[in-house]
Scaffold this active site. Structure first.
Site, PDB file in Angstrom:
ATOM      1  N   ALA A  10       1.388 -53.252  14.022  1.00  0.00           N
ATOM      2  CA  ALA A  10       0.597 -54.461  13.764  1.00  0.00           C
ATOM      3  C   ALA A  10       0.103 -54.584  12.326  1.00  0.00           C
ATOM      4  O   ALA A  10      -0.392 -55.638  11.935  1.00  0.00           O
ATOM      5  CB  ALA A  10      -0.598 -54.505  14.731  1.00  0.00           C
ATOM      6  N   ILE A  13       2.225 -50.360   6.843  1.00  0.00           N
ATOM      7  CA  ILE A  13       3.580 -49.804   6.758  1.00  0.00           C
ATOM      8  C   ILE A  13       4.375 -50.124   8.029  1.00  0.00           C
ATOM      9  O   ILE A  13       5.553 -50.505   7.958  1.00  0.00           O
ATOM     10  CB  ILE A  13       3.499 -48.277   6.516  1.00  0.00           C
ATOM     11  CG1 ILE A  13       2.923 -47.999   5.113  1.00  0.00           C
ATOM     12  CG2 ILE A  13       4.867 -47.619   6.684  1.00  0.00           C
ATOM     13  CD1 ILE A  13       2.555 -46.548   4.837  1.00  0.00           C
ATOM     14  N   ASP A  41      -3.371 -47.147  23.469  1.00  0.00           N
ATOM     15  CA  ASP A  41      -4.234 -46.369  22.585  1.00  0.00           C
ATOM     16  C   ASP A  41      -3.651 -44.960  22.472  1.00  0.00           C
ATOM     17  O   ASP A  41      -3.776 -44.149  23.394  1.00  0.00           O
ATOM     18  CB  ASP A  41      -5.656 -46.329  23.156  1.00  0.00           C
ATOM     19  CG  ASP A  41      -6.586 -45.507  22.278  1.00  0.00           C
ATOM     20  OD1 ASP A  41      -6.132 -44.970  21.245  1.00  0.00           O
ATOM     21  OD2 ASP A  41      -7.778 -45.413  22.635  1.00  0.00           O
ATOM     22  N   LEU A  42      -3.031 -44.676  21.341  1.00  0.00           N
ATOM     23  CA  LEU A  42      -2.350 -43.387  21.168  1.00  0.00           C
ATOM     24  C   LEU A  42      -3.317 -42.239  20.896  1.00  0.00           C
ATOM     25  O   LEU A  42      -2.881 -41.109  20.709  1.00  0.00           O
ATOM     26  CB  LEU A  42      -1.326 -43.502  20.029  1.00  0.00           C
ATOM     27  CG  LEU A  42      -0.163 -44.461  20.314  1.00  0.00           C
ATOM     28  CD1 LEU A  42       0.651 -44.723  19.041  1.00  0.00           C
ATOM     29  CD2 LEU A  42       0.755 -43.902  21.405  1.00  0.00           C
ATOM     30  N   SER A 114       2.300 -37.770   5.027  1.00  0.00           N
ATOM     31  CA  SER A 114       1.524 -38.168   3.846  1.00  0.00           C
ATOM     32  C   SER A 114       1.668 -37.109   2.766  1.00  0.00           C
ATOM     33  O   SER A 114       1.803 -35.913   3.061  1.00  0.00           O
ATOM     34  CB  SER A 114       0.038 -38.305   4.184  1.00  0.00           C
ATOM     35  OG  SER A 114      -0.726 -38.496   2.998  1.00  0.00           O
ATOM     36  N   TYR A 153      -7.666 -35.090   7.826  1.00  0.00           N
ATOM     37  CA  TYR A 153      -6.517 -35.971   7.552  1.00  0.00           C
ATOM     38  C   TYR A 153      -5.348 -35.151   6.996  1.00  0.00           C
ATOM     39  O   TYR A 153      -4.211 -35.258   7.482  1.00  0.00           O
ATOM     40  CB  TYR A 153      -6.919 -37.076   6.568  1.00  0.00           C
ATOM     41  CG  TYR A 153      -5.814 -38.081   6.319  1.00  0.00           C
ATOM     42  CD1 TYR A 153      -5.519 -39.072   7.239  1.00  0.00           C
ATOM     43  CD2 TYR A 153      -5.040 -38.015   5.162  1.00  0.00           C
ATOM     44  CE1 TYR A 153      -4.476 -39.980   7.024  1.00  0.00           C
ATOM     45  CE2 TYR A 153      -4.007 -38.912   4.932  1.00  0.00           C
ATOM     46  CZ  TYR A 153      -3.733 -39.898   5.866  1.00  0.00           C
ATOM     47  OH  TYR A 153      -2.698 -40.787   5.650  1.00  0.00           O
ATOM     48  N   LYS A 157      -1.667 -34.339   8.858  1.00  0.00           N
ATOM     49  CA  LYS A 157      -0.381 -34.691   8.250  1.00  0.00           C
ATOM     50  C   LYS A 157       0.464 -33.442   7.983  1.00  0.00           C
ATOM     51  O   LYS A 157       1.690 -33.482   8.100  1.00  0.00           O
ATOM     52  CB  LYS A 157      -0.610 -35.485   6.960  1.00  0.00           C
ATOM     53  CG  LYS A 157      -1.235 -36.860   7.217  1.00  0.00           C
ATOM     54  CD  LYS A 157      -0.345 -37.727   8.095  1.00  0.00           C
ATOM     55  CE  LYS A 157      -0.838 -39.138   8.242  1.00  0.00           C
ATOM     56  NZ  LYS A 157       0.059 -39.986   9.045  1.00  0.00           N
TER      57      LYS A 157
HETATM   58  P1  NAI Z   1      -2.848 -49.517   8.663  1.00  0.00           P
HETATM   59  O1  NAI Z   1      -4.263 -49.283   9.032  1.00  0.00           O
HETATM   60  O2  NAI Z   1      -2.489 -50.719   7.895  1.00  0.00           O
HETATM   61  O3  NAI Z   1      -1.929 -49.473   9.975  1.00  0.00           O
HETATM   62  C1  NAI Z   1      -2.087 -48.474  10.938  1.00  0.00           C
HETATM   63  C2  NAI Z   1      -1.729 -49.041  12.304  1.00  0.00           C
HETATM   64  O4  NAI Z   1      -1.885 -47.983  13.265  1.00  0.00           O
HETATM   65  C3  NAI Z   1      -2.640 -50.195  12.729  1.00  0.00           C
HETATM   66  O5  NAI Z   1      -1.881 -51.286  13.185  1.00  0.00           O
HETATM   67  C4  NAI Z   1      -3.469 -49.589  13.843  1.00  0.00           C
HETATM   68  O6  NAI Z   1      -3.885 -50.526  14.852  1.00  0.00           O
HETATM   69  C5  NAI Z   1      -2.525 -48.535  14.404  1.00  0.00           C
HETATM   70  N1  NAI Z   1      -3.282 -47.526  15.133  1.00  0.00           N
HETATM   71  C6  NAI Z   1      -4.333 -46.816  14.677  1.00  0.00           C
HETATM   72  N2  NAI Z   1      -4.860 -46.088  15.675  1.00  0.00           N
HETATM   73  C7  NAI Z   1      -4.119 -46.342  16.778  1.00  0.00           C
HETATM   74  C8  NAI Z   1      -4.208 -45.914  18.128  1.00  0.00           C
HETATM   75  N3  NAI Z   1      -5.172 -45.091  18.554  1.00  0.00           N
HETATM   76  N4  NAI Z   1      -3.289 -46.368  19.007  1.00  0.00           N
HETATM   77  C9  NAI Z   1      -2.317 -47.238  18.596  1.00  0.00           C
HETATM   78  N5  NAI Z   1      -2.202 -47.686  17.330  1.00  0.00           N
HETATM   79  C10 NAI Z   1      -3.111 -47.250  16.438  1.00  0.00           C
HETATM   80  O7  NAI Z   1      -2.403 -48.195   7.885  1.00  0.00           O
HETATM   81  P2  NAI Z   1      -1.097 -47.831   7.021  1.00  0.00           P
HETATM   82  O8  NAI Z   1      -1.558 -47.526   5.676  1.00  0.00           O
HETATM   83  O9  NAI Z   1      -0.014 -48.790   7.252  1.00  0.00           O
HETATM   84  O10 NAI Z   1      -0.730 -46.433   7.688  1.00  0.00           O
HETATM   85  C11 NAI Z   1       0.482 -46.191   8.380  1.00  0.00           C
HETATM   86  C12 NAI Z   1       0.747 -44.696   8.322  1.00  0.00           C
HETATM   87  O11 NAI Z   1       0.969 -44.311   6.965  1.00  0.00           O
HETATM   88  C13 NAI Z   1      -0.410 -43.843   8.820  1.00  0.00           C
HETATM   89  O12 NAI Z   1       0.095 -42.764   9.582  1.00  0.00           O
HETATM   90  C14 NAI Z   1      -1.041 -43.335   7.539  1.00  0.00           C
HETATM   91  O13 NAI Z   1      -1.717 -42.114   7.716  1.00  0.00           O
HETATM   92  C15 NAI Z   1       0.187 -43.186   6.657  1.00  0.00           C
HETATM   93  N6  NAI Z   1      -0.080 -43.154   5.227  1.00  0.00           N
HETATM   94  C16 NAI Z   1      -0.661 -44.243   4.605  1.00  0.00           C
HETATM   95  C17 NAI Z   1      -0.915 -44.182   3.244  1.00  0.00           C
HETATM   96  C18 NAI Z   1      -1.551 -45.318   2.496  1.00  0.00           C
HETATM   97  O14 NAI Z   1      -1.949 -45.131   1.339  1.00  0.00           O
HETATM   98  N7  NAI Z   1      -1.658 -46.503   3.090  1.00  0.00           N
HETATM   99  C19 NAI Z   1      -0.574 -42.983   2.461  1.00  0.00           C
HETATM  100  C20 NAI Z   1       0.050 -41.932   3.203  1.00  0.00           C
HETATM  101  C21 NAI Z   1       0.279 -42.041   4.547  1.00  0.00           C
END
Ligand code: NAI
Length: 255
Positions: A10, A13, A41-42, A114, A153, A157
């Site tokens: 949603a 990334i 809810d994961l 990450s 965190y 990772k």
């Molecule tokens: P974001 O917050 O934009 O998207 C994360 C998504 O995961 C959201 O849609 C959220 O609803 C979903 N989510 C969170 N908890 C959940 C749960 N309990 N059950 C189901 N869905 C859940 O974040 P982003 O930045 O797109 O992150 C994606 C991945 O990339 C994550 O694993 C994050 O740790 C990793 N990452 C992000 C970085 C960044 O700078 N944005 C850097 C390195 C890694």
């Protein structure tokens, strides 16, 4: 064309991954808490189980790929939640789909890790050991007692990367592949929340890659698309840093 499950679809990334894969003609199964094909809810064992059951129903027990993007950052409401989503929400979901991936001609998975994991490569935290032992209660207890979301965190990772690489070894014997992408800072709501956080904002803003900018979600999605493709058929168990050079900056002599 393939049927591909994507968690965290949603936002950020995960949304970019879905956009790119759908444009390439693949059939997607989107998993997220809201605005997805499967709402789950994961962070809980029940939620993960529901996500697995509904994914198997949608793909008819034959799945070509899974991409695990769902994750929470240092601003998560509790420290333990970081481990529950970023580690157990990935490993249990993939485990539940392994038989369906084995039914595909070329089942594969990509986990979004990450660059933060690199900080624990030399000296993993006890939280990471508890996660790798599969002990969610113990890991979350240590995490909540620590009150150190940045350590949790990085540990989540690191552990999910190690678990992924171990899985890649056992899967390889069945012709299945698993790879990890380690992004650096990427402009998403998660990253913005970290920058806005009074505890971590300054450090996050000062952590700039050699290329001098943060990445865009689609720059990670391009890497996912490549790792799932036929062109990557001999790539298994790899950690692909898409980070503007951050990992090289931190630990040039470890690879
Ligand atoms: P974001 O917050 O934009 O998207 C994360 C998504 O995961 C959201 O849609 C959220 O609803 C979903 N989510 C969170 N908890 C959940 C749960 N309990 N059950 C189901 N869905 C859940 O974040 P982003 O930045 O797109 O992150 C994606 C991945 O990339 C994550 O694993 C994050 O740790 C990793 N990452 C992000 C970085 C960044 O700078 N944005 C850097 C390195 C890694």
């Amino acid at each position: 064309m393939s049927t591909i499950a994507v968690t965290g679809s949603a936002s950020g990334i995960g949304a970019a991954v879905c956009h790119r894969l759908e444009a390439a003609g693949h059939t997607l199964i989107r998993v997220d808490r809201i605005n997805a094909d499967i709402h789950a809810d994961l962070s809980t064992p029940e939620g993960r189980q529901q996500a697995v059951i509904q994914t198997l129903q949608r793909c008819g027990n034959i799945l070509d790929a899974v991409v695990c993007c769902a994750g929470v950052g240092v601003t998560a409401p509790s420290v333990g939640l970081i481990l529950s989503v970023n580690y157990f929400g990935v490993t249990e979901y993939i485990a539940g789909l392994t038989d369906a991936l084995a039914q595909s001609d070329a089942g594969s998975a990509v986990i979004i890790g990450s660059v933060a994991a690199s900080s624990q490569v030399a000296s993993p935290h006890e939280m990471a050991a508890a996660m790798l032992d599969g002990d969610e209660d113990k890991a979350c207890q240590i995490a909540n007692d620590s009150q150190a979301p940045h350590i949790a965190y990085a540990a989540s990772k690191y552990a999910v990367t190690v678990h992924g690489r171990r899985t890649a070894v056992s899967w390889g014997k069945q012709g299945m592949r698993l790879n990890i992408i380690a992004p650096g800072a990427v402009e998403t709501p998660l990253h913005q929340a970290s920058m806005d956080d009074p505890r971590f904002g300054e450090a996050v803003k000062n952590f700039v890659a050699p290329l001098g900018r943060a990445g865009q979600p689609d720059e990670i999605a391009e890497g996912v698309q490549f790792l799932l493709s036929e062109q990557a058929r001999f790539i298994n168990g790899s950690v692909l840093f898409i980070d503007g050079g951050m990992d090289a900056m931190i630990r040039a002599n470890q690879f």
